[in-house]
Every structure is written in C-alpha cells, then in structure tokens.
Design a protein around this motif. Structure first.
Motif, PDB file in Angstrom:
ATOM      1  N   VAL A 472       0.837  -1.207   0.000  1.00 15.35           N
ATOM      2  CA  VAL A 472       0.000   0.000   0.000  1.00 15.35           C
ATOM      3  C   VAL A 472       0.868   1.251   0.000  1.00 15.35           C
ATOM      4  O   VAL A 472       0.638   2.200  -0.760  1.00 15.35           O
ATOM      5  CB  VAL A 472      -0.951   0.000   1.219  1.00 15.35           C
ATOM      6  N   ILE A 473       1.871   1.269   0.864  1.00 16.59           N
ATOM      7  CA  ILE A 473       2.725   2.453   0.994  1.00 16.59           C
ATOM      8  C   ILE A 473       3.603   2.635  -0.243  1.00 16.59           C
ATOM      9  O   ILE A 473       3.737   3.747  -0.771  1.00 16.59           O
ATOM     10  CB  ILE A 473       3.578   2.347   2.275  1.00 16.59           C
ATOM     11  N   GLN A 474       4.193   1.532  -0.749  1.00 15.72           N
ATOM     12  CA  GLN A 474       5.039   1.636  -1.930  1.00 15.72           C
ATOM     13  C   GLN A 474       4.244   2.018  -3.175  1.00 15.72           C
ATOM     14  O   GLN A 474       4.806   2.545  -4.136  1.00 15.72           O
ATOM     15  CB  GLN A 474       5.774   0.306  -2.164  1.00 15.72           C
ATOM     16  N   ALA A 475       2.942   1.755  -3.149  1.00 13.40           N
ATOM     17  CA  ALA A 475       2.100   2.118  -4.291  1.00 13.40           C
ATOM     18  C   ALA A 475       1.835   3.614  -4.361  1.00 13.40           C
ATOM     19  O   ALA A 475       1.302   4.105  -5.355  1.00 13.40           O
ATOM     20  CB  ALA A 475       0.772   1.369  -4.215  1.00 13.40           C
ATOM     21  N   GLY A 476       2.210   4.353  -3.296  1.00 10.65           N
ATOM     22  CA  GLY A 476       2.025   5.798  -3.312  1.00 10.65           C
ATOM     23  C   GLY A 476       0.907   6.297  -2.429  1.00 10.65           C
ATOM     24  O   GLY A 476       0.539   7.476  -2.481  1.00 10.65           O
ATOM     25  N   PHE A 477       0.372   5.407  -1.591  1.00 10.49           N
ATOM     26  CA  PHE A 477      -0.682   5.801  -0.660  1.00 10.49           C
ATOM     27  C   PHE A 477      -0.094   6.172   0.702  1.00 10.49           C
ATOM     28  O   PHE A 477       0.919   5.608   1.133  1.00 10.49           O
ATOM     29  CB  PHE A 477      -1.675   4.655  -0.435  1.00 10.49           C
ATOM     30  N   SER A 478      -0.753   7.094   1.367  1.00  8.72           N
ATOM     31  CA  SER A 478      -0.541   7.261   2.807  1.00  8.72           C
ATOM     32  C   SER A 478      -1.781   6.692   3.487  1.00  8.72           C
ATOM     33  O   SER A 478      -2.886   6.779   2.946  1.00  8.72           O
ATOM     34  CB  SER A 478      -0.368   8.737   3.175  1.00  8.72           C
ATOM     35  N   ILE A 479      -1.585   6.078   4.649  1.00  4.96           N
ATOM     36  CA  ILE A 479      -2.682   5.438   5.369  1.00  4.96           C
ATOM     37  C   ILE A 479      -3.167   6.392   6.448  1.00  4.96           C
ATOM     38  O   ILE A 479      -2.454   6.669   7.418  1.00  4.96           O
ATOM     39  CB  ILE A 479      -2.227   4.096   5.979  1.00  4.96           C
ATOM     40  N   ASP A 480      -4.361   6.897   6.286  1.00  2.00           N
ATOM     41  CA  ASP A 480      -4.899   7.867   7.239  1.00  2.00           C
ATOM     42  C   ASP A 480      -5.573   7.220   8.437  1.00  2.00           C
ATOM     43  O   ASP A 480      -5.743   7.854   9.479  1.00  2.00           O
ATOM     44  CB  ASP A 480      -5.912   8.783   6.539  1.00  2.00           C
ATOM     45  N   ARG A 510      -5.083   7.811   1.151  1.00  2.48           N
ATOM     46  CA  ARG A 510      -5.040   8.910   0.184  1.00  2.48           C
ATOM     47  C   ARG A 510      -3.690   8.875  -0.523  1.00  2.48           C
ATOM     48  O   ARG A 510      -2.709   8.370   0.019  1.00  2.48           O
ATOM     49  CB  ARG A 510      -5.227  10.257   0.886  1.00  2.48           C
ATOM     50  N   ARG A 511      -3.677   9.436  -1.708  1.00  8.97           N
ATOM     51  CA  ARG A 511      -2.429   9.469  -2.453  1.00  8.97           C
ATOM     52  C   ARG A 511      -1.431  10.387  -1.752  1.00  8.97           C
ATOM     53  O   ARG A 511      -1.758  11.521  -1.394  1.00  8.97           O
ATOM     54  CB  ARG A 511      -2.694   9.964  -3.877  1.00  8.97           C
ATOM     55  N   ARG A 512      -0.233   9.888  -1.543  1.00  7.19           N
ATOM     56  CA  ARG A 512       0.788  10.661  -0.847  1.00  7.19           C
ATOM     57  C   ARG A 512       1.356  11.731  -1.778  1.00  7.19           C
ATOM     58  O   ARG A 512       1.685  11.446  -2.935  1.00  7.19           O
ATOM     59  CB  ARG A 512       1.918   9.734  -0.375  1.00  7.19           C
ATOM     60  N   PRO A 513       1.461  12.974  -1.297  1.00  7.17           N
ATOM     61  CA  PRO A 513       2.017  14.047  -2.147  1.00  7.17           C
ATOM     62  C   PRO A 513       3.422  13.693  -2.635  1.00  7.17           C
ATOM     63  O   PRO A 513       4.227  13.117  -1.898  1.00  7.17           O
ATOM     64  CB  PRO A 513       2.050  15.255  -1.209  1.00  7.17           C
TER      65      PRO A 513
END
Length: 761
Positions: A472-480, A510-513
């Motif tokens: 999830v994180i490597q895909a560009g998401f941040s976990i809220d 959400r997509r991480r900036p």
C-alpha cells in the motif's frame, strides 16, 4: 391472473422449475434412497421407537465411518473404524450415541439413547490428525500407517448410524445391511477429474489418496449430483418451451451472446442450488451432534479431512435436501432490484481503467489466507457440468484459471520467498494503478482481514499483514486510518474458543504528495509519543454517540494513527541511513500502544499495579508469597494490604488472585475504604455477567470517578490475556467494553452517587 412485482415472478419460476427437477430426480434415483421400517424387533430393543412401529421413516442422513485394516497383526484382516466421536445427539433430553459391540474379531454398531459415556465422545481418536486406536485391540494406529493405507486405496467406509425424520425431531437408528448394500449399488457415469492441489494447508484429502474432486463424493452422491446437473439442462428446455407457449418472443440467442433467453436466466439460479447441494453432499460434510444438523463442506475456507461423515438424502424434507437449496435461492431472487441495470466486468487490477476519477472501495486478496481459485474448483466443476453449453466462453477451461491470481501460494511459485515477491509486486502494481486514478476529493477504502497482533518483536519474517501494508505504501498511498467493521460471524469454526477478529479492517488511504520528505527514526518516535495517546484515548473512550473500539479490534485500529505518521513521509531513516521497514514501524507502534495501556503509565493505584504485574506472571494460579512480597513492596503496597482490599488470597506460603466469580455479591464501593481499580473492574464484570447491563450501570453510578481507569485497565488486561492465549479470560474484558456505552447510559439513568453537581443559573 397473478401480479408478480419486481423479481418475484423470476423467483417463483426458480421455485417451480426447481420443484420439477426434484420430482424428476425422485423418479430416477429414489431407489437409491430407501426408507427405514421400524419393526417389532427394533422396538423390543428400543422401547422409545414404539410410536413408530410399523412405519417407514424417511432418512435424513447416513452416518459413515472411514476404515482401514488394523495395524495390529492379530486383527490385520479387519477393517476398523476411524471415528472422531460416537455421539449422535448431545441435546439435553435427546441424547443418543453409537455403541460398538465387539464379537471376537468382528464388531457391529448399535444405537443407544440416554446420556453417552465419556469414552463415546472420543470415538477411536487418540489425538489431532490421523491418530486413532484399533477398536478391537485398543492398540494405537500410527498416522503414517493410515496415510500409507489410504494412498494405496485401502481406505474404506462402514455405515455407523442412520438419522431419520421423526414426529418432533430426529430418530437415531442402528445401521442395516440393506441400507449399506443399496448405497454400494450406485454406479455414477461421470465424476469430476480435476485434481486438487498438493497444498495441505487448504486441502487435506490428497494426503489420504483423494487426489481429484470426484474422490470427495460417494458413488451415490455422484449419481445424485450428475442427475440434478442433467436436469438443469432439461429444465432450460422446459422453461423456453413454456415461455413460448405463453407468448414470449425467443430471439434464439443465449445470454452468453447477449440474447434475452429467459430459460438461461432461470437455470443459472437452478445451477446455484445444485452447487449449494454439492456443499452438503460430499464426504467432507459432518454431523453436528449439538444441533442435529449437517456441517457443510465449507465450514471454513478449506477442505479438511473428515473421518466420520454424514451423507444426506437430497430427496428428504429435512436439512441437506435439494428443495431447501432451491427455496433459499428463491428468497434471494425475490428481493433483487429491478429498477436499474447492473454490469460486472472482469479486468486486471494492475492495468484497468474503470476506477478513473471514481470513489473506490475494494476488498483485495489476503496474502496467503485463502486459496480462492483453488477452492473455487469444488463448485466450478459442477457449475461447468450444468452451464457449459449456456456459457461456453465462461466455462471454456476445465478448472478455474489460477496463474494470475494475486495470492502468495508457495507451491505455485516454487518457494515462500518467490510467492511473497509475486504478491508484493502484483499488489503494488494494482494499488499504484488505483492511486494514480483515484478521485482526489475522496479517500480509497481497502478492506483487509488480517490479525495484526501476529507482528512480534522477535519475528524476522514478514507476515501477510506487513507485506500488504508495504505494498500500500510503496504504491504511493498514505494510510490515514485503520478501522474495524463488523463482518465476521460468531459461529465460525476458527472463532470458537478463540478471540478471532470480529471484524474486517478498513484502511483509509489517500495518495501521498510527491513532495513528501524523509525524517529520522528519532523524530518518528517523538511523533508517536506525542500523537498516539490522544488518538488511543479517542478510540477507547468512544466519540460522542459512538461505541469504543472493542479490545479484540484495538490492535488493528490503533495502528492507524501510527501508520498515518509513518506513511505520510517518503521514508523514515534509521541511524545507518537505511529505510525503516513496515515491520519495524509496527513494532514501535505496538510498543507505544502497550505503554499507553499499561497501569505503570497511568494514575493507577499501587494495589492495581501489583495485581496487574502478578496476573501477567501467574494468572489466577498460586505463586510464592516471597515473590509477591517483593513485588508488592516495589509497587508501594503490601500483600496484607492487597488481601485487605479483597482481591487476593494468602496462606500456606502461597498467594492467589481471586477470580471475579469469587467476589461478594453485596459489594458497595461507597462503603469500601480500599477500592483499587482492579477490584472495581472485576466487580463490574461479575455484575454484568450475573445481572446484566442495567445492574452494571447501577454499580458504575456508585463510583463514576473510576469509569476511565476501568476501561483502560480492561483494554490492558485483554491485551495481556490475548498474548498468553487465555481466551476465556480475554473474552470477559472484551464483552465489558463491547457494552460500555449501554452501561454508562444505565448509570446516568440511575444517577451518580457521591458526585457533586453544579447548578448553572
């Protein structure tokens, strides 16, 4: 003329043509499903059968025991039964059991009514798996011997009991030669030849020589299934014929070609009913003595080995019959919406474009938890048999396609490491595709059911949960956030006797900036210490009008705030410059949770700190007085003081914490001069269990100042019990928190005693 609003007309046709199939099947295979005549001789042995004398009872189930030749040389010519339990019914007042009667080098089964002896519950089983004893000699039969016999094709079966329909319930009867002989006369013309995978985690039967799906069924079950499968095809022709007689237009095109063939639509639901039947008509179906009912093949997401199985009668009027499967399908169809069109599309998650600028909620595969495609073959082989002529493209393959299935299956990829790599890369690609296309105004919600508490500080390998979070994180998401949603039933096999997750977990992402920065490990730890307590307080306290997170779910939900900190950065850097892994981040997050919940970190009294530390070491068992004395001094109290508080027993050089059931029923906190939080908590549990929520609320009203410490201690003790696998103790703390809001409401209705109120004019 009947009015059929919505989908009720379709539902009625499913019922009617399903009934037609059942009647046609009875004409063709009824001879394989004989009734049982209750004779005078049977009544003489079983007076409880007097009311049925002379009657022919319909059989609900034939209960079979698998057999192998005895490993004892003296009885090596005898097929001995492998039975997990001889108990047929454990319902109070309706108990029944099988008694094996040994006669020299042979045996027979008789059915007794009344409370079964203790040994009946154990059958011939000695332990887990293929561990049994010889019925004739009592000598152990080694698992490796059973494996060898089964793989050599020497495993058989013997009828152990018959379950028939009575006036007000089940009638349990001894087996007869007639019924065993009739079962052996079945000659199926076809059986599924698709092989099961050599993966004992999900498939146990191949270890015993049952290598193809057809091996999971008796010949009589195969005859029934193939008969109903043929009738699905015949029902289609009958539906089309009847529809044309009623004035319907038939464009000659099937549903697979985009046509409007009503017959195709009806038989899809009939085929589903057949699949429901297959779930109950296999040798993996067992008999639940506590309910007097079948346990279906898929009681969990695996195909286990069942030693004494229940063969149902598909033509009966009780559980396990075809009519019930049809009726359940009819009820579902009747409520299908008809005011809008739905559309399903199967695409590769890594390349699809369907999700562009849409709100996404997805339930992806769970690492290696479930072998979806492999297990689906059990149903696919029968669906294909029934529907391949209607949906030739959908059922073009002999088995379910598996190569691209995104699960970590070592046997498919060659090793555990390769399987994990396949899962991580595939999940990362799919999630990255979602992140790229996600609507910027809305978060992406991802469902995941994995018990995060499997992450241990001493662990050196990734779990599925860690691998998934990494993707999830490597895909560009941040976990809220990570929030539990109630999805799991309490009757699941895996949940019984354990504190399995009562929910799935929703990851709010959400997509991480792209301009995200990196931070040092120490800064990450500082942020955890600064932000986690407030987030945890909100979770265990519950927001306005919301229930607090149950202890069983806290470990999952509580990582949300921590992962929100971790995943908002491009990387968290260790002292050597390497990037912190999700595994290490979870350890630090879990440590912050433990520190917050520990009595050492809060304003807990000395007695409670002693009790917590002692409980962690000894539970409810006795421990040396000397150790207790040293611990009590360290916590700023004394053994005598804790005894005086009413929570500890001391004598004979030993001390023991009292269980909540041992607490006095007339306790009043307003009259108790020494009331540690430990004592108050367990009085609350006693009151809740014995008198209900209102009584617990009344007790809380007498000590409102202890509400917050009570909840925090309950969370801490649940976590401690879960770690030590004390399931029953953990359940008590979890149940208290689960109804906490109701208890608080009840306490306010009673009115808090000893609490000063301020009037604001």
């Amino acid at each position: 003329m009947n009015d059929w609003p919505g989908a009720t007309g379709l539902a009625e046709d499913v019922r009617r043509y399903g009934h037609w199939m059942r009647e046609e099947a009875e004409k063709r295979i009824d001879h394989l499903y004989p009734k049982v005549k209750i004779t005078k001789e049977m009544v003489a042995e079983r007076p409880d059968l007097k009311q049925y004398e002379g009657q022919e009872l319909t059989v609900i189930a034939w209960l079979w025991a698998r057999t192998v030749k005895s490993s004892n040389p003296a009885f090596s010519h005898v097929d001995v039964p492998l039975v997990s339990s001889f108990v047929l019914s454990s319902k109070k007042g309706k108990e029944a059991w099988v008694e094996p009667v040994i006669e020299g080098d042979s045996y027979r089964f008789v059915v007794r009514v009344g409370k079964p002896p203790v040994e009946a519950k154990k059958g011939t089983k000695l332990g887990r798996g293929a561990s049994f004893s010889c019925l004739l000699s009592g000598s152990p039969i080694e698992p490796k011997y059973i494996y060898a016999e089964a793989r050599a094709g020497h495993m058989g079966q013997r009828l152990m009991a018959i379950v028939a329909e009575g006036n007000r319930g089940r009638v349990y009867l001894a087996p007869t030669e007639k019924h065993e002989d009739i079962a052996s006369q079945a000659r199926p013309e076809w059986k599924p030849e698709v092989e099961m995978p050599a993966n004992p985690r999900w498939f146990s039967p191949p270890m015993y020589g049952m290598t193809i799906y057809g091996d999971l069924f008796t010949p009589r079950q195969l005859v029934a299934l193939t008969t109903f499968s043929d009738l699905v095809q015949e029902a289609r022709e009958k539906v089309i014929e009847d529809a044309c007689k009623s004035g319907w237009d038939d464009d000659g095109q099937g549903l697979d070609a985009g046509g409007t063939a009503y017959g195709d639509a009806v038989v899809v639901y009939l085929a589903f009913a057949l699949d429901k039947g297959a779930n109950l008509w296999s040798t993996i179906t067992s008999w639940m003595s506590d309910r007097g009912a079948f346990r279906e093949t898929f009681a969990r997401q695996a195909i286990p080995m069942v030693w004494d199985f229940a063969e149902s009668n598909p033509l009966s009027n009780s559980g396990g019959n075809f009519s019930t499967a049809i009726d359940k399908g009819r009820m579902a169809v009747a409520f299908l919406p008809t005011n809008a069109q739905g559309r399903a599309s199967q695409q590769d998650a890594g390349t699809q474009k369907l999700s562009a600028s849409k709100v996404i909620s997805t339930d992806p595969p769970y690492y290696d938890n479930i072998g979806y495609a492999d297990l689906s073959d059990f149903f696919y082989v029968w669906l294909r048999s029934s529907l391949k002529l209607i949906y030739p493209s959908l059922f073009a393959t002999l088995a379910v396609p598996k190569a691209e299935e995104l699960v970590a299956t070592p046997y498919r990829h060659g090793s555990k490491e390769k399987a994990e790599g396949f899962f991580l890369e595939g999940m990362k690609k799919a999630l990255h595709n979602l992140a790229e296309q996600a609507h910027p105004a809305f978060p992406v919600s991802i469902y995941y059911a994995f018990k995060q508490s499997e992450t241990k500080e001493v662990s050196t390998t990734n779990t599925g949960w860690e691998t998934f979070l990494e993707a999830v994180i490597q895909a560009g998401f941040s976990i809220d956030g990570t929030w539990p949603v109630r999805t799991e039933g309490s009757g699941r096999i895996l949940a019984k006797g354990t504190n399995a997750l009562a929910s799935s977990v929703v990851l709010v992402c959400r997509r991480r900036p792209e301009e995200s920065e990196s931070i040092a490990r120490k800064e990450f730890q500082r942020q955890l210490r600064r932000e986690m307590p407030e987030a945890l307080e909100a979770m265990i306290g519950g927001s306005e009008g919301a229930s607090p997170i149950a202890p069983v779910d806290l470990a999952q939900a509580a990582i949300g705030p921590g992962m929100a900190i971790f995943s908002q950065y491009e990387a968290v850097l260790n002292q050597d410059g390497s990037c912190m892994t999700v595994h290490d981040a979870l350890i630090l997050i879990n440590r912050a949770i433990t520190e917050y919940l520990s009595p050492e970190s809060g304003s807990f009294d000395s007695d409670t700190q002693f009790c917590s530390a002692w409980f962690e070491q000894y539970g409810w068992t006795k421990g040396p007085f000397g150790e207790a004395d040293v611990l009590a001094r360290a916590k700023g109290t004394s053994v005598d003081g804790v005894v005086e508080a009413g929570v500890l027993e001391s004598g004979g050089g030993k001390v023991r914490l009292l269980k909540w059931k041992e607490y006095p029923t007339d306790w009043d906190p307003t009259q108790d001069e020494r009331t540690p939080v430990w004592e108050a908590l367990h009085h609350m549990i006693r009151r809740l269990n014995e008198d209900g929520e209102s009584a617990a609320g009344e007790l809380l009203a007498r000590m409102p100042e202890k509400g917050e410490p009570l909840r925090q201690l309950a969370y801490h003790l649940y976590t401690l019990c879960e770690r030590n696998r004390w399931a029953e103790d953990a359940r008590a703390y979890n149940e208290l928190i689960g109804v906490w809001h109701a208890i608080v409401t009840a306490s306010h209705e009673v009115g808090h005693k000893g609490e000063s109120l301020e009037l604001d004019f």
